[in-house]
Structures are given as C-alpha cells and as structure tokens.
Write an enzyme that holds these catalytic residues in place. Sequence first.
Site, short mmCIF file in Angstrom:
data_model
loop_
_atom_site.label_atom_id
_atom_site.label_comp_id
_atom_site.label_asym_id
_atom_site.label_seq_id
_atom_site.Cartn_x
_atom_site.Cartn_y
_atom_site.Cartn_z
N ALA A 28 0.82 -1.22 0.00
CA ALA A 28 0.00 0.00 0.00
C ALA A 28 0.85 1.26 0.00
CB ALA A 28 -0.94 -0.01 1.22
N ARG A 49 13.69 2.15 -4.66
CA ARG A 49 15.07 2.60 -4.90
C ARG A 49 15.37 3.90 -4.19
NH1 ARG A 49 17.44 2.81 -10.77
NH2 ARG A 49 15.40 3.56 -11.40
N ARG A 108 18.43 -1.07 -9.94
CA ARG A 108 17.37 -2.04 -9.69
C ARG A 108 17.92 -3.35 -9.16
NH1 ARG A 108 15.39 0.86 -14.11
NH2 ARG A 108 13.27 1.65 -13.83
N ASN A 140 14.22 -7.80 -2.04
CA ASN A 140 12.87 -7.91 -2.61
C ASN A 140 12.51 -9.35 -2.98
OD1 ASN A 140 12.24 -5.28 -2.19
ND2 ASN A 140 12.59 -4.60 -4.30
N ASN A 156 10.61 -4.17 -8.27
CA ASN A 156 11.91 -4.26 -8.96
C ASN A 156 12.89 -5.15 -8.21
OD1 ASN A 156 11.79 -2.71 -11.37
ND2 ASN A 156 11.67 -0.84 -10.16
N HIS A 173 13.60 -4.41 -18.00
CA HIS A 173 13.20 -3.10 -17.49
C HIS A 173 14.38 -2.52 -16.73
CE1 HIS A 173 10.73 0.08 -15.90
NE2 HIS A 173 10.80 -0.37 -14.67
#
Length: 308
Positions: free
Chosen positions: A10, A82, A88, A95, A120, A175
Amino acid sequence: MKKKVSVIGAGNVGATTAQLIVQSGLADVMLFDVVEGMPQGKALDLAEACPLWNSSAAITGTNSYADTAGSDIVVITAGLARKPGMSRSDLLHANANIIRAVCVAIAKTSPNAVIIVVTNPMDIMAQLAWKTTEFSCRRVLGMGGILDASRLKAFISMELNVSPEDVEALVLGGHGDDMVPLPRFSTVKGVPITELLPKRKIESLIDRTRNGGAEIVALLKSGSAYYAPAVSTWQMVKAVLIDEQRILPCAAYLNGEYGTKDIYMGVPVVLGKEGVERVVEVKLTKEEKAKFKKSCASVKNLIDKLSI
C-alpha cells in the site's frame, strides 16, 4: 458480480493503482500491507472518495492474506523502493525474500488469479513469482515495458512539441539499463521518429528513457516514481478485467520466441482475460537482436544469482 483485484503493498505505487481501479468502478479492491493501519487508512480515504467519482466499487484495507482470497487479479508492488545511487539490481535479494512470501500466500488464497508483478528488479521478480506460485506462465507477467514506452513517448512529444496522444513507442528487453527501445517502430501519427529527428537526438531521448526512474529518484531525493508506474499497471489490469485484447509491452515468459527460452523479458503481448493471450513477434535487425540478446544475458545473470 464485480471482479476482485488485490493490491499487495500500500505504498505510493500500490495505493495509486488502487485509486485508479476503484475510480473506474470496474472492480472491488483489497489493499494489503504488512504495516498495521496503513492499508486500512488509505482504503477508507479512497472509499470516501468513491461517491465523488460516482463509483460503486468497494475498497478495503487489510493486513491478512485471507482477505485477498478469490482475487481475479493480484498486483504485487510490495518491496523496497530505490534510493539515490541504487540500481534495480541492488534491490535483488531483499525484494526476492518479500516476493517469495507474497507468492506462497497468493498461491493458496487465489489459485486462479492473474498476477502482475511491479516490484523491482521486475523481470527477475516476475520469474520468481512464476516459479514460486507454479501458475501457468500466461497468468504471471510483469509491468515494465508500458512504463518505459510511456516515458519515451513523453520525451518524444516534448521534443517535437506534439500531443503525446499521437505518439507510439515500442520498447523490448529488460526493465532497466538494458532496455531495447526500437526507434523504427516509434512513430508520430504513423511517421517513424527516424524521419523526424536526427540520430543523435533519438539516442539522447533513449538514454533519458533508460534513466527515467533514476532521474525522478534523484530529483525527489526520498522516494521514487509512482504516478506513471501506477497508470501503467492500471492499463494492464484493465486489459485483463475487460478482456481488451490489447497489444502492450509487458514482461512475459518466452519459450522460443525471439530466439529465447525459459526467461521473462519485455516483449509485445496480447493482453486479455487469461493474461498473456499470445506473444507478438516483430522482426528485429541484426543490431536489435544483439541488443536484445545482451538484455537477456543481463536478466539471466540476476536470475542465476537467485538460483531460480
């Protein structure tokens, strides 16, 4: 009966994505976060805005995966953002642990959902989500190409002083720094930008696109981009919700397409109710193939670091 979309995380990207979904009225939203009170507060704020949008969608905040059960779509934005100077790939291991935990829970509570990964490094996190959930690869995809293409469109429109509505752009690959923008497929009302701009200017716009996220991080100093990422995610959610069959650049699993196997990479796909309906292959030049291969190698290197 309305569709149900669960947004995991969120923070700014997740909450803004949730806003766009409930504002449209196309689906009810479950906004999840591990921080107690935050998803509940943001969801209540959005629920109080729905009457002003004439939206009948419902939104609820929760700290329990049980409340996300039966979701048609799960958007994963959870993870660390980041900070200035971070790439990334710096986010990789931290992550990855978050994505594993999320996907174990989602596989149990929403086994038929389409999953859209935003966290990412996105391509690697999409691959990890697919492996962890063991869902069909068609139902697990990543958001990146739409954002990269939108950034390139914005920069082209600024440079030429034309409406961004008339600009189309195509970006392949991972990406990040190894994305592969295709200028010959990037057009203004059908006219390739290669006929409108000199090569040096096109290269500068591509470089700015590659560094689009980092440029915003540097300006904000605390925080990262979220408006454009959220709208990019919403575009994917909408395509699935109402079976639009839109051709959009997304991170999808490749099984021989573009000469690549067993890897998630940014390519144009047809998005519909089943997720990736099919991968669209475009013929690449020798130079473009080399850049795409380099991008694949970069993503594969990070995948190998996670042993997935």
